[in-house]
Design a protein around this motif. Structure first.
Motif, PDB file in Angstrom:
ATOM      1  N   THR A 256       0.795  -1.212   0.055  1.00  0.00           N
ATOM      2  CA  THR A 256      -0.027  -0.082  -0.084  1.00  0.00           C
ATOM      3  C   THR A 256       0.842   1.296   0.050  1.00  0.00           C
ATOM      4  O   THR A 256       0.635   2.197  -0.802  1.00  0.00           O
ATOM      5  CB  THR A 256      -1.160   0.142   1.239  1.00  0.00           C
ATOM      6  OG1 THR A 256      -1.797  -1.042   1.027  1.00  0.00           O
ATOM      7  CG2 THR A 256      -1.757   1.136   1.400  1.00  0.00           C
TER       8      THR A 256
ATOM      9  N   VAL B 220       2.687   1.610  -3.448  1.00  0.00           N
ATOM     10  CA  VAL B 220       1.524   2.084  -4.239  1.00  0.00           C
ATOM     11  C   VAL B 220       1.297   3.518  -4.497  1.00  0.00           C
ATOM     12  O   VAL B 220       1.320   4.325  -5.173  1.00  0.00           O
ATOM     13  CB  VAL B 220       0.253   1.066  -4.206  1.00  0.00           C
ATOM     14  CG1 VAL B 220      -0.747   1.477  -5.371  1.00  0.00           C
ATOM     15  CG2 VAL B 220       0.811  -0.334  -5.027  1.00  0.00           C
ATOM     16  N   ARG B 221       0.961   4.036  -3.021  1.00  0.00           N
ATOM     17  CA  ARG B 221       0.771   5.391  -2.966  1.00  0.00           C
ATOM     18  C   ARG B 221       1.738   6.278  -3.225  1.00  0.00           C
ATOM     19  O   ARG B 221       1.842   7.299  -3.838  1.00  0.00           O
ATOM     20  CB  ARG B 221       0.429   5.422  -1.528  1.00  0.00           C
ATOM     21  CG  ARG B 221      -0.706   5.165  -0.956  1.00  0.00           C
ATOM     22  CD  ARG B 221      -1.422   5.565   0.387  1.00  0.00           C
ATOM     23  NE  ARG B 221      -2.469   4.770   0.983  1.00  0.00           N
ATOM     24  CZ  ARG B 221      -3.816   4.952   0.355  1.00  0.00           C
ATOM     25  NH1 ARG B 221      -4.103   6.178  -0.560  1.00  0.00           N
ATOM     26  NH2 ARG B 221      -4.970   4.475   0.712  1.00  0.00           N
TER      27      ARG B 221
ATOM     28  N   VAL C 173      -6.294  -0.325  -7.559  1.00  0.00           N
ATOM     29  CA  VAL C 173      -6.173   0.984  -6.835  1.00  0.00           C
ATOM     30  C   VAL C 173      -7.476   1.907  -7.601  1.00  0.00           C
ATOM     31  O   VAL C 173      -7.654   1.757  -8.756  1.00  0.00           O
ATOM     32  CB  VAL C 173      -4.913   1.918  -7.373  1.00  0.00           C
ATOM     33  CG1 VAL C 173      -5.056   3.158  -6.785  1.00  0.00           C
ATOM     34  CG2 VAL C 173      -3.621   0.885  -7.025  1.00  0.00           C
TER      35      VAL C 173
ATOM     36  N   VAL D  43      -6.734   1.247  -1.835  1.00  0.00           N
ATOM     37  CA  VAL D  43      -5.822   0.287  -2.568  1.00  0.00           C
ATOM     38  C   VAL D  43      -6.386  -1.334  -1.911  1.00  0.00           C
ATOM     39  O   VAL D  43      -6.465  -1.485  -0.617  1.00  0.00           O
ATOM     40  CB  VAL D  43      -4.328   0.278  -1.933  1.00  0.00           C
ATOM     41  CG1 VAL D  43      -3.303  -0.717  -2.337  1.00  0.00           C
ATOM     42  CG2 VAL D  43      -3.856   1.851  -2.493  1.00  0.00           C
TER      43      VAL D  43
ATOM     44  N   VAL E  91      -2.521  -5.306  -7.035  1.00  0.00           N
ATOM     45  CA  VAL E  91      -3.538  -4.478  -6.247  1.00  0.00           C
ATOM     46  C   VAL E  91      -4.302  -3.689  -7.197  1.00  0.00           C
ATOM     47  O   VAL E  91      -3.751  -3.592  -8.259  1.00  0.00           O
ATOM     48  CB  VAL E  91      -2.766  -3.550  -5.181  1.00  0.00           C
ATOM     49  CG1 VAL E  91      -2.294  -4.344  -4.048  1.00  0.00           C
ATOM     50  CG2 VAL E  91      -1.854  -2.433  -5.858  1.00  0.00           C
TER      51      VAL E  91
END
Length: 130
Positions: free
Chosen positions: A5, A8-9, A84, A74, A82
């Protein structure tokens, strides 16, 4: 999945930063070589090269993105993948236009290059974001 997470952020932040810098090559580098990218207007781009070429001219326009990372959900799909979902908003010539609000869905995958987006879909929002 907390590490994923966070990664990905950070990738979403890099996406907004590259867009706002007008860096088509840097923007495209955040996608896999074979990524599928569907624009707000329904144009489909296939692959990193097409994404870069498709954004080179677009980035000459005075469009800036609001950061996506803060609005993103996410959702783990499998190890190293993942989904999003984020609310998208942009300004043109510094003016906010709610008609440009969108919902963006992306698939992010953990690759040897690090996390990259394998798909992108931008859809006009109908109703409140979030």
């Amino acid at each position: 999945m907390t590490d994923a997470t966070g990664a990905v952020r950070q990738l979403l932040q890099r996406l907004s930063d590259a867009w706002n810098a007008g860096d088509a090559a840097g923007y495209a580098d955040l996608f896999t070589e074979d990524a599928d990218y569907i624009t707000f207007f329904g144009l489909r781009m296939r692959g990193r090269t097409a994404i870069e070429e498709g954004h080179r001219e677009l980035f000459r326009m005075p469009i800036t993105l609001e950061p996506l990372a803060g609005t993103a959900d996410v959702k783990p799909l499998a190890e190293g993948a993942v989904l999003v979902i984020a609310g998208g908003s942009s300004t043109v010539d510094g003016q906010v236009d709610p008609n440009r609000d969108s919902v963006i869905s992306l698939t992010a995958v953990d690759t040897p290059e690090g996390w990259r987006f394998a798909s992108f879909q931008n859809t006009r929002a109908s109703g409140p974001r979030g």
